[in-house]
Motif scaffolding. Structure first.
Motif, mmCIF file in Angstrom:
data_model
loop_
_atom_site.group_PDB
_atom_site.id
_atom_site.type_symbol
_atom_site.label_atom_id
_atom_site.label_comp_id
_atom_site.label_asym_id
_atom_site.label_seq_id
_atom_site.Cartn_x
_atom_site.Cartn_y
_atom_site.Cartn_z
ATOM 1 N N GLN A 180 76.400 28.673 47.798
ATOM 2 C CA GLN A 180 77.810 28.992 48.469
ATOM 3 C C GLN A 180 78.099 27.467 48.760
ATOM 4 O O GLN A 180 79.406 27.273 48.703
ATOM 5 C CB GLN A 180 77.588 30.070 49.411
ATOM 6 C CG GLN A 180 78.809 30.170 50.160
ATOM 7 C CD GLN A 180 78.824 31.142 51.224
ATOM 8 O OE1 GLN A 180 78.226 32.151 51.456
ATOM 9 N NE2 GLN A 180 79.701 31.013 52.282
ATOM 10 N N GLU A 181 77.291 26.740 49.383
ATOM 11 C CA GLU A 181 77.402 25.377 50.085
ATOM 12 C C GLU A 181 77.968 24.508 48.987
ATOM 13 O O GLU A 181 78.322 23.288 49.312
ATOM 14 C CB GLU A 181 76.413 25.088 50.728
ATOM 15 C CG GLU A 181 75.281 24.603 50.030
ATOM 16 C CD GLU A 181 74.233 25.898 49.632
ATOM 17 O OE1 GLU A 181 73.269 25.310 48.999
ATOM 18 O OE2 GLU A 181 74.713 26.873 49.600
ATOM 19 N N PHE A 182 78.031 24.734 47.694
ATOM 20 C CA PHE A 182 78.609 23.881 46.690
ATOM 21 C C PHE A 182 79.266 24.461 45.571
ATOM 22 O O PHE A 182 79.131 24.453 44.414
ATOM 23 C CB PHE A 182 77.382 22.953 45.867
ATOM 24 C CG PHE A 182 76.048 23.683 45.513
ATOM 25 C CD1 PHE A 182 75.951 24.270 44.189
ATOM 26 C CD2 PHE A 182 75.062 23.537 46.417
ATOM 27 C CE1 PHE A 182 74.861 24.805 44.010
ATOM 28 C CE2 PHE A 182 73.813 24.444 46.079
ATOM 29 C CZ PHE A 182 73.593 24.855 44.875
ATOM 30 N N TYR A 183 80.050 25.705 46.118
ATOM 31 C CA TYR A 183 81.114 26.316 45.314
ATOM 32 C C TYR A 183 80.278 27.066 43.964
ATOM 33 O O TYR A 183 80.556 27.134 42.874
ATOM 34 C CB TYR A 183 82.116 25.547 44.668
ATOM 35 C CG TYR A 183 82.481 24.288 45.647
ATOM 36 C CD1 TYR A 183 83.495 25.111 46.685
ATOM 37 C CD2 TYR A 183 82.448 23.158 45.576
ATOM 38 C CE1 TYR A 183 84.114 24.145 47.486
ATOM 39 C CE2 TYR A 183 83.079 22.329 46.442
ATOM 40 C CZ TYR A 183 83.995 22.724 47.560
ATOM 41 O OH TYR A 183 84.324 21.808 48.535
ATOM 42 N N ARG A 184 79.200 27.816 44.514
ATOM 43 C CA ARG A 184 78.600 28.660 43.294
ATOM 44 C C ARG A 184 79.560 29.654 42.385
ATOM 45 O O ARG A 184 80.501 30.042 42.990
ATOM 46 C CB ARG A 184 77.360 29.481 43.816
ATOM 47 C CG ARG A 184 76.725 30.176 42.757
ATOM 48 C CD ARG A 184 75.299 30.616 43.471
ATOM 49 N NE ARG A 184 74.527 31.340 42.436
ATOM 50 C CZ ARG A 184 73.360 32.001 42.436
ATOM 51 N NH1 ARG A 184 72.900 31.718 43.724
ATOM 52 N NH2 ARG A 184 72.445 32.414 41.454
ATOM 53 N N THR A 185 79.375 29.324 41.251
ATOM 54 C CA THR A 185 80.206 30.022 40.350
ATOM 55 C C THR A 185 79.074 30.686 39.519
ATOM 56 O O THR A 185 78.100 30.388 39.040
ATOM 57 C CB THR A 185 81.202 29.206 39.272
ATOM 58 O OG1 THR A 185 81.713 30.197 38.476
ATOM 59 C CG2 THR A 185 80.288 28.078 38.602
#
Length: 699
Positions: free
Chosen positions: A557-562
Motif C-alpha cells: 500500500q505504501e508504494f501504490y500496490r496494484t
C-alpha cells in the motif's frame, strides 16, 4: 425419540412397525406412529432414545426393512449435552514409549486406526468410551508414523484424517505422529516476544507468504517460501531494502500472514503451478506445505513457520495468523463430515446447507464440540507457534460465546495476544443477537473489528466503483469522518459511533480483498492525473495511520500496490499478486512518507489513546472549511493539530492557539523532528494532503 421414513423410500402403505437392535436382537418400544402427509413421511415415536453408535433396523409389512440412520438428532441440544467432551486430549498423546489415539465420533458403530509403514498397513480396533470418544494406545515409538481412521457409520465405511492432527503428509492425505519438541528452532524458547503494552500500539501489515518474495526483484533466495521471510540482508533494485529488513525499517509492529493452516487448493508437489490465498482450510492444526522447502517432510513445514516467528520476534515484530474457522474447503470431503455426519455444519429449515460464507457451507460454532474444537485449535497454535495474534476470517459467521471463549483462553496464555476479525453480518441461520458481528461489538469487549465504514467512507464503495470517498473527492463525508477518526467511538460526536472503545476499530483502506486503493482510484478517478491520484492515496494512508484505533496496512500500500485491475485475485497469477519490489524502489518518497507517519504514531501516545474516555478528554474537532477535516490532540507536552484536506486547492485553517508551531507532516513529507517551524495562528493546508503540527507547552 423420532424415527422418520420418507415417502420417497417406499412404494406401498406401511404399518406394523418393529425396531430391532441388530447387535442384541432386542426390540424397541414404539409409543405411537403416524403417517404425516404434510411432511411426506412416516413418523415413529419411541418410548426412549436409541443409543447412538448402535445399529438398528426397522421392519414393516413383513417383507420390508430399513436401516436406521443418524439424522438431525446430532443437531439437537440434547445430543450436545449428552456427548460434550471437555478434556483436552483428543488427537494423539505421544511419548517415545507409546502413543494414545483419541477420536470423538459418537455416531460411529466401529472405528479402526490405520498405521502406515511404507506400503504396509496395520489396523487396530478402537474402544468406545464415555461421551462418544474412541481410543487406542499403541506401544513403541511411533514418531514419524502416518495414520488415518476408518469409521463405520450407518453401515457405511469411510476414511478420515484426524481433525486434531498437528502434522500431515504431503497434500494433507494422512495425519502424522510427531514429536513437536523436535520441530523447535535453536533458541526457540530464549527469544522473548517484542514488548507490547496496549492494543492501540499495534500497526498491522498484511503479508501473503508467496507474494512477499516471489518477485524476481525481491533479492530473496527462497522465493515463495517460509524461509524467505527469515532472510536478512536482501536488496532489490538500486540497492533498496527488501524482505525482513524492509519491514523492520518501515516500523510496523505486527505482520499478519494470510492463511498458513493447511489448505486444499494448491498441490504441494507442484506448488508454483497454482496460486491461492489459502482460505480453503483442510487441517486446522497442521501447517500448509506449499510454502515449505520440502513438503514431503511433515516436520519441516512446522520448523520453518517457527523460524519465521522466531526471526520476526528477534527483529521486534509480532506475528498474527489469519485463521479460517467459518467454513471448510469442500463440505462432503471434510474430515468433520466423514467423522460425525451432519454435526459440524449449519442447515436451513429445508434441510440444505447454510451458505452465509458464500463458499457452500457454514461451520456451526454454536455446537459444543465445534466450539471446543475452535478454542482448542487456537490454544494449540498460540502455544506451539508462540504467535501474537489471530485474524478471524468472516468472524460474523461465528457466535459470540465462541469468540469470547477464544479471547478468555488466550488471556490465560498471554493477554497481549490480539484478536481481530471481520464482523460482517452474513445470512447464516443463527439469531442476529448471537453473532460475532460489529453490531454486537459491545458484547465482544476485547475483540477488534475491521471497520468497513472507515474503509468505504475513505475511498468509496467497494461495490460501486464510481462512488467516491473522502480521500478522492466526496467532501460531504467530512462530517462522518469526524466520528471515524476518533476510533469510531460512541458518544464522541453527534454522528453516533460504532464501538465502545477505540481499540475495537481496525482502520484500513485496503487489504487482500477487493481492489487495491490504487486500482480503485483508477476506476473512480480515472479522469484525473496520476499525480493527483497519488496524492489521494497518500491522504488515505495518512488518515489510516493517524486516526485513533488500530491501523492496518496492506503490503505494498505504501508504494501504490496494484493488481492491474483484478478485484478478487485469490487464484490469479503471481504476476498479479506479487509484491513488486521494483515499484517500491520507484516510489521511495511514498515509502519514506509512510515510514515517517509510523514513527510519529509510535513516538507520541496521543495518536493511540487506549480508552474512549481518553479520546473524549483529549481530542477535539476543529472548525474547518469544506473538504477539510481537522482535529486537536492534547497531552502534557502540548497540542497536536492534524488536518486532512481532500480538496485540490489549498485550505486556510485557523489554529486553536497562536505562537510557534512545529510542522511534522506537510505535503509528501513526514518526520518525528520538525520539517520547519513557524509562528502564527493559521496555516494554509496544501491540496489533497495531510498536515500535522505540534505546539509545545514550552512555547
Amino acid at each position: 425419540m423420532l424415527i422418520t421414513i420418507p415417502f420417497s423410500e417406499v412404494d406401498e402403505e406401511l404399518s406394523h412397525f418393529t425396531i430391532i437392535n441388530t447387535q442384541t436382537n432386542e426390540p424397541l418400544t414404539i409409543k405411537t406412529w403416524r403417517k404425516s402427509n404434510e411432511r411426506w413421511r412416516y413418523e415413529l415415536y419411541l418410548e426412549k432414545a436409541v443409543n447412538l453408535g448402535t445399529e438398528y433396523r426397522v421392519f414393516t409389512n413383513k417383507q420390508i426393512s430399513f436401516d436406521v440412520k443418524t439424522g438431525q438428532v446430532v443437531r439437537t441440544e440434547t445430543f450436545d449435552d449428552l456427548y460434550f467432551y471437555d478434556l483436552d486430549d483428543l488427537g494423539i498423546t505421544y511419548t517415545k514409549d507409546e502413543t494414545t489415539f483419541k477420536l470423538w465420533a459418537p455416531t460411529a458403530t466401529e472405528v479402526q486406526l490405520i498405521l502406515f509403514n511404507g506400503n504396509q498397513q496395520q489396523r487396530y480396533p478402537l474402544t468406545k468410551a464415555d461421551k462418544g470418544v474412541w481410543h487406542y494406545t499403541v506401544s513403541g515409538d511411533l514418531e514419524g508414523t502416518a495414520y488415518k481412521y476408518r469409521l463405520l457409520i450407518d453401515r457405511m465405511w469411510r476414511e478420515a484424517v484426524d481433525p486434531y492432527t498437528k502434522a500431515v503428509t504431503v497434500n494433507g492425505e494422512r495425519g502424522v505422529v510427531v514429536d513437536l519438541s523436535q520441530t523447535n528452532p535453536n533458541q526457540w524458547n530464549e527469544i522473548k516476544k517484542p514488548s507490547y503494552e496496549s492494543r492501540n500500539d499495534a500497526i498491522i501489515y498484511e503479508v501473503h507468504v508467496r507474494d512477499f518474495s516471489i518477485d524476481e526483484n525481491s533479492g530473496m533466495k527462497h522465493k515463495g517460501k517460509y524461509k524467505a521471510l527469515t532472510e536478512t540482508g536482501t536488496r532489490g533494485p538500486w540497492g533498496t531494502l527488501t524482505g525482513l529488513d524492509y519491514l523492520v525499517d518501515l516500523g510496523v509492529t505486527h505482520v499478519q500472514l494470510l492463511p498458513v493452516q493447511d489448505f486444499g487448493s494448491v498441490d504441494e508437489t507442484k506448488s508454483l503451478d497454482k496460486y491461492n490465498w489459502g482460505y480453503d482450510t483442510i487441517h486446522y492444526n497442521a501447517i500448509e506445505g506449499s510454502y515449505s522447502l520440502n513438503p514431503e517432510d511433515p516436520k519441516q513445514r512446522i520448523l520453518e513457520l517457527k523460524e519465521v516467528v522466531k526471526s520476526f520476534h528477534k527483529q521486534g515484530i509480532r506475528v498474527i495468523l489469519d485463521v479460517v474457522y467459518n467454513h471448510v474447503y469442500i463440505h462432503h470431503r471434510s474430515n468433520f463430515e466423514r467423522i460425525v455426519p451432519g454435526y459440524y455444519f449449519r442447515y436451513k429449515l429445508d434441510g440444505s446447507l447454510a451458505n452465509g460464507t458464500g463458499v457452500g457451507n457454514d461451520i456451526a460454532s454454536e455446537r459444543k464440540m465445534v466450539r471446543e474444537f475452535i478454542v482448542d485449535s487456537i490454544k494449540f497454535l498460540a502455544e506451539e507457534y508462540q504467535v501474537d495474534g489471530f485474524r478471524f476470517d468472516l468472524m460474523g459467521i461465528l457466535d459470540l460465546e465462541t469468540m469470547n471463549k477464544v479471547r478468555d483462553k488466550l488471556n490465560e496464555i498471554d493477554p497481549s495476544i490480539i484478536v481481530i476479525g471481520e464482523g460482517w453480518d452474513l445470512a447464516t441461520p443463527i439469531q442476529r443477537e448471537k453473532k460475532a458481528i460489529i453490531a454486537n461489538s459491545d458484547l465482544l469487549p476485547s475483540i477488534s473489528h475491521f471497520n468497513d465504514q472507515f474503509r468505504d467512507k475513505l475511498k468509496g464503495s467497494i461495490f460501486d466503483h464510481t462512488k467516491k470517498g473522502f480521500c478522492n473527492g466526496n467532501g460531504e463525508l467530512k462530517e462522518t469522518f469526524k466520528m471515524l477518526v476518533s476510533g469510531s467511538i460512541k458518544g464522541f460526536y453527534h454522528i453516533e459511533g460504532i464501538f465502545r472503545e477505540p481499540y475495537q476499530s481496525v482502520n484500513y483502506v485496503e487489504c487482500h480483498d477487493n481492489h487495491t486503493l490504487w486500482d480503485k482510484l483508477e476506476l473512480s478517478n480515472g479522469d484525473q492525473k496520476e499525480e493527483v491520484r497519488a496524492s489521494m492515496h497518500r491522504l488515505a494512508t495518512a488518515l489510516t495511520l493517524l486516526s485513533q484505533g488500530i491501523p492496518f496496512l496492506h503490503a505494498g500500500q505504501e508504494f501504490y500496490r496494484t493488481k492491474k485491475g483484478v478485484e478478487n485475485s485469490y487464484c490469479s497469477s503471481d504476476e498479479i499478486n506479487k509484491l513488486d519490489w521494483k515499484r517500491k524502489a520507484l516510489h521511495m518518497d511514498y515509502v519514506d512518507y509512510v515510514k515517517g507517519l509510523i514513527a510519529l504514531r509510535k513516538t507520541h501516545d496521543v495518536f493511540r489513546f487506549s480508552t474512549a474516555d481518553q479520546v473524549k478528554k483529549n481530542m477535539h474537532i476543529l472548525d474547518t472549511p469544506s473538504y477539510c477535516l481537522a482535529y486537536m490532540l492534547k497531552d502534557n507536552s502540548g497540542m497536536f493539530v492534524i488536518a486532512h484536506n481532500s480538496f485540490e486547492g489549498e485550505k486556510e485553517l485557523i489554529l486553536p492557539s497562536s505562537g510557534y508551531w512545529d510542522v511534522l507532516v506537510e505535503g509528501n513529507k513526514s518526520a518525528v523532528s520538525p520539517l520547519r517551524t513557524f509562528e502564527g495562528a493559521k496555516i494554509n493546508v496544501q491540496g489533497i494532503s495531510t498536515t500535522v503540527l505540534f505546539h509545545p507547552k514550552s512555547y
